[in-house]
Design an enzyme around this catalytic site. Structure first.
Site, PDB file in Angstrom:
ATOM      1  N   ASP A 315       0.844  -1.194   0.000  1.00  0.00           N
ATOM      2  CA  ASP A 315       0.000   0.000   0.000  1.00  0.00           C
ATOM      3  C   ASP A 315       0.878   1.242   0.000  1.00  0.00           C
ATOM      4  O   ASP A 315       2.009   1.218   0.510  1.00  0.00           O
ATOM      5  CB  ASP A 315      -0.927   0.017   1.216  1.00  0.00           C
ATOM      6  CG  ASP A 315      -2.157   0.879   0.991  1.00  0.00           C
ATOM      7  OD1 ASP A 315      -3.254   0.301   0.815  1.00  0.00           O
ATOM      8  OD2 ASP A 315      -2.042   2.111   0.991  1.00  0.00           O
ATOM      9  N   SER A 317      -0.168   4.055   1.498  1.00  0.00           N
ATOM     10  CA  SER A 317      -0.459   4.766   2.742  1.00  0.00           C
ATOM     11  C   SER A 317       0.245   4.095   3.915  1.00  0.00           C
ATOM     12  O   SER A 317      -0.022   2.933   4.225  1.00  0.00           O
ATOM     13  CB  SER A 317      -1.969   4.801   2.993  1.00  0.00           C
ATOM     14  OG  SER A 317      -2.250   5.237   4.300  1.00  0.00           O
ATOM     15  N   GLU A 318       1.116   4.816   4.579  1.00  0.00           N
ATOM     16  CA  GLU A 318       1.874   4.263   5.695  1.00  0.00           C
ATOM     17  C   GLU A 318       0.957   3.869   6.844  1.00  0.00           C
ATOM     18  O   GLU A 318       1.079   2.778   7.405  1.00  0.00           O
ATOM     19  CB  GLU A 318       2.904   5.283   6.176  1.00  0.00           C
ATOM     20  CG  GLU A 318       3.735   4.806   7.365  1.00  0.00           C
ATOM     21  CD  GLU A 318       4.617   5.908   7.933  1.00  0.00           C
ATOM     22  OE1 GLU A 318       5.674   5.589   8.474  1.00  0.00           O
ATOM     23  OE2 GLU A 318       4.219   7.081   7.837  1.00  0.00           O
ATOM     24  N   LYS A 373     -11.586   5.265  -6.177  1.00  0.00           N
ATOM     25  CA  LYS A 373     -12.933   4.792  -6.499  1.00  0.00           C
ATOM     26  C   LYS A 373     -14.028   5.807  -6.206  1.00  0.00           C
ATOM     27  O   LYS A 373     -15.188   5.564  -6.515  1.00  0.00           O
ATOM     28  CB  LYS A 373     -13.224   3.512  -5.711  1.00  0.00           C
ATOM     29  CG  LYS A 373     -13.226   3.714  -4.205  1.00  0.00           C
ATOM     30  CD  LYS A 373     -13.580   2.437  -3.480  1.00  0.00           C
ATOM     31  CE  LYS A 373     -13.659   2.682  -1.980  1.00  0.00           C
ATOM     32  NZ  LYS A 373     -14.058   1.481  -1.243  1.00  0.00           N
ATOM     33  N   LYS A 415     -19.592   0.488 -12.045  1.00  0.00           N
ATOM     34  CA  LYS A 415     -19.537   1.786 -12.716  1.00  0.00           C
ATOM     35  C   LYS A 415     -18.720   1.725 -14.007  1.00  0.00           C
ATOM     36  O   LYS A 415     -18.682   2.694 -14.770  1.00  0.00           O
ATOM     37  CB  LYS A 415     -18.962   2.838 -11.765  1.00  0.00           C
ATOM     38  CG  LYS A 415     -19.882   3.139 -10.585  1.00  0.00           C
ATOM     39  CD  LYS A 415     -19.269   4.116  -9.616  1.00  0.00           C
ATOM     40  CE  LYS A 415     -20.251   4.441  -8.493  1.00  0.00           C
ATOM     41  NZ  LYS A 415     -20.678   3.273  -7.718  1.00  0.00           N
ATOM     42  N   LYS A 427     -11.803   2.454 -14.937  1.00  0.00           N
ATOM     43  CA  LYS A 427     -11.845   1.046 -14.530  1.00  0.00           C
ATOM     44  C   LYS A 427     -12.179   0.144 -15.724  1.00  0.00           C
ATOM     45  O   LYS A 427     -11.670  -0.972 -15.823  1.00  0.00           O
ATOM     46  CB  LYS A 427     -12.869   0.846 -13.413  1.00  0.00           C
ATOM     47  CG  LYS A 427     -12.506   1.533 -12.100  1.00  0.00           C
ATOM     48  CD  LYS A 427     -11.235   0.978 -11.480  1.00  0.00           C
ATOM     49  CE  LYS A 427     -11.439  -0.355 -10.824  1.00  0.00           C
ATOM     50  NZ  LYS A 427     -10.225  -0.817 -10.092  1.00  0.00           N
ATOM     51  N   ASN A 453     -21.909  -1.218  -5.242  1.00  0.00           N
ATOM     52  CA  ASN A 453     -21.467  -0.442  -4.097  1.00  0.00           C
ATOM     53  C   ASN A 453     -21.273  -1.350  -2.891  1.00  0.00           C
ATOM     54  O   ASN A 453     -22.078  -2.256  -2.644  1.00  0.00           O
ATOM     55  CB  ASN A 453     -22.496   0.645  -3.767  1.00  0.00           C
ATOM     56  CG  ASN A 453     -22.586   1.691  -4.850  1.00  0.00           C
ATOM     57  OD1 ASN A 453     -21.923   2.714  -4.797  1.00  0.00           O
ATOM     58  ND2 ASN A 453     -23.395   1.426  -5.873  1.00  0.00           N
ATOM     59  N   THR A 478     -28.919  12.267  -3.303  1.00  0.00           N
ATOM     60  CA  THR A 478     -28.747  13.075  -4.514  1.00  0.00           C
ATOM     61  C   THR A 478     -30.027  13.168  -5.342  1.00  0.00           C
ATOM     62  O   THR A 478     -30.311  14.213  -5.925  1.00  0.00           O
ATOM     63  CB  THR A 478     -27.619  12.500  -5.387  1.00  0.00           C
ATOM     64  OG1 THR A 478     -27.901  11.125  -5.682  1.00  0.00           O
ATOM     65  CG2 THR A 478     -26.283  12.597  -4.672  1.00  0.00           C
ATOM     66  N   ARG A 552     -24.475  14.360  -8.645  1.00  0.00           N
ATOM     67  CA  ARG A 552     -23.125  14.920  -8.667  1.00  0.00           C
ATOM     68  C   ARG A 552     -22.497  14.697 -10.045  1.00  0.00           C
ATOM     69  O   ARG A 552     -23.001  13.900 -10.837  1.00  0.00           O
ATOM     70  CB  ARG A 552     -22.276  14.256  -7.577  1.00  0.00           C
ATOM     71  CG  ARG A 552     -22.799  14.492  -6.177  1.00  0.00           C
ATOM     72  CD  ARG A 552     -22.045  13.671  -5.149  1.00  0.00           C
ATOM     73  NE  ARG A 552     -22.225  12.243  -5.348  1.00  0.00           N
ATOM     74  CZ  ARG A 552     -21.731  11.310  -4.535  1.00  0.00           C
ATOM     75  NH1 ARG A 552     -21.028  11.676  -3.473  1.00  0.00           N
ATOM     76  NH2 ARG A 552     -21.921  10.037  -4.776  1.00  0.00           N
TER      77      ARG A 552
END
Length: 652
Positions: A315, A317-318, A373, A415, A427, A453, A478, A552
């Site tokens: 990854d 992210s630490e 995502k 999606k 994707k 989802n 939405t 959106r």
């Protein structure tokens, strides 16, 4: 509690003073029990003992106090004294009754045979009764301040929960609700039991503010029908941890939490075939990219249960990497799995780093979960989204081929089907990349898994709705007609693992997720189950209002799972294989080269045009929304022309 009251003054005394008062009170109670037993036996309210009876009585009382001390009766805190104290008092007064006989014999005192029995009974009532009466008096204000709750489930789990809540400071169990009709109007642990049909009456009778689910894990009740029934109640519905979490020490019985996400889904969960997944996991070197994300971390939790030889978690992210590594190492040690866990920092966009990792640990199976995502964020950061989702997949896949990885599984999304946003189009292009690579070579088996989802993942509507409801609303949706397919994180992870073993090269697997769910219906269900009422024009006094904010950028009303309409079946009844259009690798490579040039020019408009041309069926439903592009980022910079000393102007 009144600070001037005698009870408050007693509670504020030192521990030694309280024990001395308890000893003095017990001496008085024992003496009273002795006199009352003789007076009752002789039917004489004015009875007075002789000298021998006085000696026997004093010796008995002192010996009994010694026994109480040895039994630890004076170490118990009266506020929290439990039913075990009954046993200690019962043992003490039984020994006291026998000692009365012994001391009476030693001093030649007249002690009729019925006296020890009467004395022991009265001593038990006075010593034990006063303690529990004082406990009730002390705890009364605290109990009145607790919220009254019903416990749905009158089995062992419900009993454990009731006991834990009684000792706690937040909730007070007032009744049980049983799914068994024949349990109605019975008593369990001193509390009434209602059948499920009478739960409304139970709420009214006891003023309950919430219902806590404590059903046994083996219960065969239909939870979906149960939730639909509970949704109509005017109180909050919450649950307690599963027995597996309690046994593993990950939770306590009184860890009250909101309903499981599976309960909100409205369908039965998909079960994977563990034996099939074992083929590509057991005793293999397995790597997960994006291992710190919501899907990647759950993949790691599922994979380690299959006992791979080693698990490589990768990854950028630490913190995310540190968190999942710590969790996996703890689970690995507790379960005694002996899996080697290697945590590595790196970006999937760095092909040489990926190649070095795969070669160093001889990776055999790779699950590619690293991706951006979140639809609006990718819509606002076009180049970064495409670079991570498309080129990250390509570089990682090329490294896998070169390193000799046997299986490569891409985590995709619904999606990607006829996308209207950059995230979905990127994707879908990532899928085309892997399909092209599957045609170009056969040493590495590429497959893709596409699902809707994921409830509870980062960016999911469920935690967002919960926060909004707790904050008093409004809940933002939405569009009133927007629908989505939903699945849980464990389901998504199990599907990925299953497909990783079923793939033969270039397939796209999709999950039969039942009917799509209207987001507004999900919001209403959560409002009701959290004990709130929806605020509408017809109900202006409601608690939570639902506000429609509008679609959106890049968002569409309905999602799809298949590009084509003729999916193939697989050995798993809930997994289908899509018949998707693919491109030759040479054509895919041309699109990648063109996007690379446009990215280096920071030409977002050209990137969207190429995504539209690349057989992704990309049809944007709005204009370009990249924040840098739309906020004056099209200023120029000077870079040297390749093979020319002159410079050219490139768009930022």
């Amino acid at each position: 509690m009144d600070r001037d009251s005698l009870l408050y003054r007693f509670l504020t005394l030192s521990r030694v003073s309280k024990r001395l008062i308890s000893v003095a009170a017990d001496i008085c109670f024992l003496a009273l029990a002795l006199w009352a037993s003789f007076a009752l036996r002789f039917e004489d309210a004015s009875w007075l003992p002789d000298w021998g009876q006085v000696l026997a009585g004093v010796a008995t009382i002192l010996f009994t106090i010694f026994v109480f001390i040895r039994l630890g009766l004076y170490r118990a805190v009266i506020r929290y004294i439990s039913e075990k104290a009954f046993l200690a008092v019962l043992t003490g007064v039984t020994i006291s009754g026998v000692s009365l006989i012994v001391f009476g014999f030693l001093v030649h005192a007249f002690v009729p045979r019925s006296i020890p029995v009467l004395y022991a009974a009265m001593a038990f009532l006075l010593v034990a009764g006063t303690r529990f009466a004082v406990r009730a008096l002390i705890n009364r204000p605290r109990h009145k301040a607790k919220q009254s709750v019903l416990i749905l489930g009158a089995g062992n789990k419900g009993m454990q929960l009731a006991s834990a809540l009684t000792q706690g400071i937040e909730y007070r169990p007032v009744a049980f609700v049983s799914t068994r009709v024949d349990s109605h109007r019975s008593l369990v642990a001193g509390m009434p039991v209602y059948s499920l049909r009478h739960i409304d009456k139970a709420i009214r009778d006891h003023g309950a503010t919430r219902v806590l689910l404590a059903l046994e894990d083996t219960s065969k009740i239909n939870r979906r029908e149960l939730i639909q029934k509970l949704e109509k109640l005017s109180v909050a519905v919450q649950t307690v941890p599963a027995m597996s979490e309690l046994i593993a020490g990950r939770a306590r019985i009184n860890d009250i939490r909101d309903l499981d996400i599976e309960d909100l889904l409205g369908r039965d969960p998909v079960r994977a075939d563990a034996a099939v997944a074992d083929e590509s996991l057991a005793d293999k070197n397995v790597m997960v990219t994006g291992a710190g994300g919501s899907i990647g971390s759950e993949l790691c939790r599922q994979i380690i249960r299959h006992r791979p030889r080693s698990l490589i978690i990768f990854d950028v992210s630490e913190f995310a990497l540190y968190a999942i590594e710590r969790e996996l190492r703890t689970f690995n040690q507790v379960e005694g799995l002996s899996v080697q866990i290697h945590a590595l920092l790196g970006s999937v966009g760095h092909r040489r780093r990926c190649l070095a990792v795969m070669r160093a640990f001889n990776v055999q199976t790779l699950y590619h979960a690293a991706a951006y995502k979140h639809v609006p964020l990718v819509e606002h950061n076009v180049i970064e989204g495409v670079q991570n989702n498309v080129y990250g997949t390509w570089h990682c896949a090329e490294a896998a081929i070169e390193a000799g990885v046997e299986r490569f599984v891409l985590v995709s999304t619904d999606k990607a089907v006829r996308p209207t946003n950059v995230m979905g189009a990127s994707k879908r292009l990532a899928e085309l990349v892997l399909q092209g690579l599957a045609q170009r070579q056969s040493s590495t088996v590429f497959s893709m898994v596409r699902f809707g989802n994921v409830l509870g993942s980062s960016g999911s509507v469920v935690p967002l709705f919960r926060d909004q409801i707790r904050d008093g609303g409004p809940v933002t949706v939405t569009h009133p007609d927007i629908c989505r397919y939903f699945m849980t994180i464990p389901e998504a992870s199990q599907l990925v693992l299953q497909a990783g073993s079923m793939g033969r090269g270039g397939e796209v697997f999709v999950l039969d997720m039942g009917e799509p769910v209207r987001i507004v219906d999900l919001a209403r269900k959560m409002i009701h189950l959290m004990g709130q009422r929806e605020k509408t024009e017809n109900n202006p006094d409601g608690d939570i209002e639902i506000v429609f904010s509008g679609l959106r950028p890049g968002e569409k009303l309905y999602e799809e799972l298949l590009v084509g309409n003729d999916p193939q079946g697989t050995p798993h009844p809930r997994i289908m294989m899509a018949r998707e259009v693919s491109l030759p690798w040479e054509q895919v490579r041309q699109f990648l080269d063109r996007i690379s040039i446009a990215s280096h020019k920071f030409d977002c408009r050209q990137i969207l045009n190429i995504l539209t041309e690349a057989s992704t069926n990309y049809q944007p439903n709005g204009d370009l929304a990249d924040l840098v592009w739309c906020n004056g980022g099209r200023c120029g910079v000077l870079l040297p022309e390749e093979g020319d000393s002159k410079v050219r102007r490139l768009s930022l």
